[in-house]
Design a protein around this motif. Structure first.
Motif, mmCIF file in Angstrom:
data_model
loop_
_atom_site.group_PDB
_atom_site.id
_atom_site.type_symbol
_atom_site.label_atom_id
_atom_site.label_comp_id
_atom_site.label_asym_id
_atom_site.label_seq_id
_atom_site.Cartn_x
_atom_site.Cartn_y
_atom_site.Cartn_z
ATOM 1 N N ARG A 101 0.829 -1.206 0.000
ATOM 2 C CA ARG A 101 0.000 0.000 0.000
ATOM 3 C C ARG A 101 0.868 1.262 0.000
ATOM 4 N NH1 ARG A 101 -5.412 -0.370 1.779
ATOM 5 N NH2 ARG A 101 -6.101 -2.527 2.121
ATOM 6 N N VAL A 166 -6.125 3.055 -2.068
ATOM 7 C CA VAL A 166 -5.974 1.622 -2.290
ATOM 8 C C VAL A 166 -7.282 0.919 -1.947
ATOM 9 C CG1 VAL A 166 -4.746 -0.462 -1.585
ATOM 10 C CG2 VAL A 166 -3.492 1.691 -1.866
ATOM 11 N N TYR A 189 -6.283 0.045 -7.049
ATOM 12 C CA TYR A 189 -6.454 1.348 -6.398
ATOM 13 C C TYR A 189 -7.263 2.288 -7.284
ATOM 14 C CZ TYR A 189 -2.455 2.552 -9.443
ATOM 15 O OH TYR A 189 -1.619 2.744 -10.518
#
Length: 227
Positions: A101, A166, A189
């Motif tokens: 992430r 995300v 995302y």
């Protein structure tokens, strides 16, 4: 003469008797015939042909199909069970997800507003903090080609701020399950481009990553397989 007259009277009476008997017989015959015909015909409401009432198992619904017969409580029909939700091939450890992430957010975010980034490549340099090995070096020294340069000029003219949210981190299809030392990740995302004037635009993007765990136990991205 008297004898002849008496004979005629007797003859006339016999003839009348014969006619009367014939009339009685005829009346009886007509009565019997009517009775027999009446017996052959149904009486009352039975003169109309009967139609069997539809049973509950043959009564159709709106589409004309037959309803299934109801089963008694003693022999219930098993209801089809719902299919279990399809899970991902394997779950990623939390540290792998966090590293994926952080890298994706830094790598795909741009700020072309005054006082923000100076070029398209600033995002790559930010992402190098979450990378290791050759990839980290490439990101620190990356120089955009003509496509990246044109994109940056368009963003700068409109003072666009590109942000990342995300949505999901999972194991890519066909990739091996994560191990103690390495893992693949697919990051999906939402990319939002917000100009200084006008409406923002959104798109859904994804990137595949290969991560390794370093000697200090932290996970870093070491490869972008599809980039």
């Amino acid at each position: 003469m008297p004898k002849s007259h008496a004979a005629r009277v007797r003859a006339q009476r016999g003839t009348i008797a014969l006619f009367a008997a014939a009339a009685v017989l005829a009346a009886v015959g007509v009565t019997l015939l009517i009775g027999l015909r009446g017996a052959e015909r149904p009486t009352g409401s039975d003169s109309t042909p009967r139609t069997a009432a539809p049973s509950t198992t043959a009564t159709g619904n709106g589409s004309g199909s037959a309803r299934p017969a109801k089963t008694s409580p003693a022999s219930p029909v098993a209801e089809p069970s719902e299919s279990p939700a399809v899970s991902e091939p394997s779950s990623l450890p939390a540290p792998v997800q966090e590293a994926a992430r952080a890298f994706t957010t830094a790598w795909a975010s741009h700020d072309a507003r005054p006082g923000g980034d100076t070029s398209f490549d600033d995002a790559s340099r930010r992402a190098s903090a979450y990378a290791a090995g050759d990839l980290a070096e490439d990101l620190r020294t990356h120089t955009s080609g003509s496509a990246g340069g044109q994109q940056w000029l368009s963003w700068r003219d409109r003072q666009v701020h590109v942000t990342v949210a995300v949505l999901r981190v999972s194991v890519p299809d066909g990739a091996p399950a994560p191990s103690e030392e390495s893992s693949f990740a697919r990051v999906i995302y939402k990319l939002t481009e917000t100009p200084a004037k006008g409406h923002a635009t959104e798109s859904e993007e994804q990137v595949a990553l290969k991560l390794r765990r370093g000697a200090d136990g932290s996970w870093r991205v070491v490869e972008l397989p599809n980039v």
